[in-house]
Design an enzyme around this catalytic site. Structure first.
Site, short mmCIF file in Angstrom:
data_model
loop_
_atom_site.label_atom_id
_atom_site.label_comp_id
_atom_site.label_asym_id
_atom_site.label_seq_id
_atom_site.Cartn_x
_atom_site.Cartn_y
_atom_site.Cartn_z
N LYS A 13 0.86 -1.11 0.09
CA LYS A 13 -0.02 -0.11 0.01
C LYS A 13 0.89 1.29 -0.05
CE LYS A 13 -2.03 -1.33 3.81
NZ LYS A 13 -1.36 -2.63 4.11
N ARG A 87 -9.95 0.51 8.72
CA ARG A 87 -9.44 -0.94 9.18
C ARG A 87 -10.39 -1.57 9.92
NH1 ARG A 87 -3.41 0.38 8.87
NH2 ARG A 87 -2.48 -1.56 9.40
N ARG A 126 11.65 -5.78 5.14
CA ARG A 126 11.37 -4.23 4.94
C ARG A 126 12.27 -3.45 5.84
NH1 ARG A 126 5.74 -1.65 5.23
NH2 ARG A 126 5.94 -2.78 7.42
N ARG A 159 11.53 -1.47 11.09
CA ARG A 159 10.38 -0.83 11.99
C ARG A 159 10.08 -1.89 13.27
NH1 ARG A 159 5.01 0.51 8.07
NH2 ARG A 159 4.23 -0.83 9.90
N ARG A 170 -0.24 -8.54 13.69
CA ARG A 170 -0.59 -7.89 12.64
C ARG A 170 -1.68 -8.43 12.01
NH1 ARG A 170 4.36 -5.17 10.43
NH2 ARG A 170 3.25 -3.98 9.18
#
Ligand code: AP5
Length: 215
Positions: A13, A87, A126, A159, A170
């Protein structure tokens, strides 16, 4: 034209939003970015949000809805990409109400479809720039100099919520609260599924085709 870009954590996204902002002139509302901004500023909200985000849980609806409302009021004529928002069902209804008041409803909800095993690879690999938020991947898109952002020279880090144990939480939160929004937007005739696998430029072209046909 307002668009919701949604999908599981790691679906791309943020990556695709960056293209849409640059190439199509959209304004961007990412509740994840807004919350990370509050954490960086060490505001009261940021301190509360950090605890929740580090556990892979969702921040309360009223908090994120308030953040989005503030951004919309600051740019009442903007064309927005909503990234990571809504969400939950309550957030989706609140967004509809806010946009109805601005006579600019959600045009389409674009859902990035990515297999679970690829999501895990993307998220564990990531890395992000702590300064400007540019996104990298250790294997697929490393910065030219390890640990240094190509864009601004800032530090490139993992992160805190990209640790494997938090990623699992998550993904659970996504399945429980966000996946049901597919049915919400299907019911409105606005749901569009887009294949999120393959090179980022290919994914972008698929999204662009859908956006052009929606406009
Ligand atoms: P948020 O920041 O919104 O995180 P997320 O939805 O989990 O999404 P990500 O940022 O992890 O992934 P992405 O889909 O943007 O993928 P990206 O492009 O980076 O939210 C974080 C937290 O904040 C939440 O857990 C929650 O606590 C809180 N929060 C936020 N919004 C909230 C809300 N509305 N309500 C309540 N709480 C909220 O790509 C991922 C990686 O894959 C990158 O390394 C990238 O380079 C790579 N990649 C991208 N595309 C491709 C491709 N096509 N092929 C290969 N690799 C790719």
């Amino acid at each position: 034209m307002n668009l919701v870009l949604f999908g599981p954590p790691g679906a791309g996204k943020g990556t695709q939003s960056a293209f849409l902002i640059e190439r199509k002139g959209f304004s961007h509302i990412s509740t994840g970015d807004l919350l990370r901004g509050a954490i960086k500023a060490q505001s009261e909200l940021g301190l509360k949000a950090k605890k929740i985000m580090d556990q892979g849980q969702l921040v309360p609806d009223d908090v994120v809805i308030g953040l989005v409302e503030e951004k919309l009021k600051a740019d009442p004529n903007g064309s927005f990409i909503f990234d990571g928002f809504p969400r939950t069902h309550a957030q989706a209804e609140a967004l509809d109400a806010l946009l109805e008041g601005m006579q600019s409803p959600v045009k389409a909800a674009l859902f990035l479809e990515v297999a679970q095993e690829d999501l895990l690879k993307r998220l564990t690999g990531r890395r992000v720039c702590q300064n400007c938020g540019a996104t990298y991947h250790v294997a697929l898109k490393p910065p030219a100099k390890e640990g240094v952002c190509d864009v601004c020279g800032g530090p490139v880090i993992q992160r805190p919520d990209d640790k494997e144990e938090v990623i699992a939480k998550r993904l659970e939160a996504y399945e429980r609260s966000t996946a049901p929004l597919k049915a919400y937007y299907q019911g409105q005739g606005k749901f569009v599924s887009v294949d999120g696998e393959g090179p980022v430029e290919e994914v972008y072209r698929r999204l662009e085709r859908q956006i052009d046909s929606a406009s």
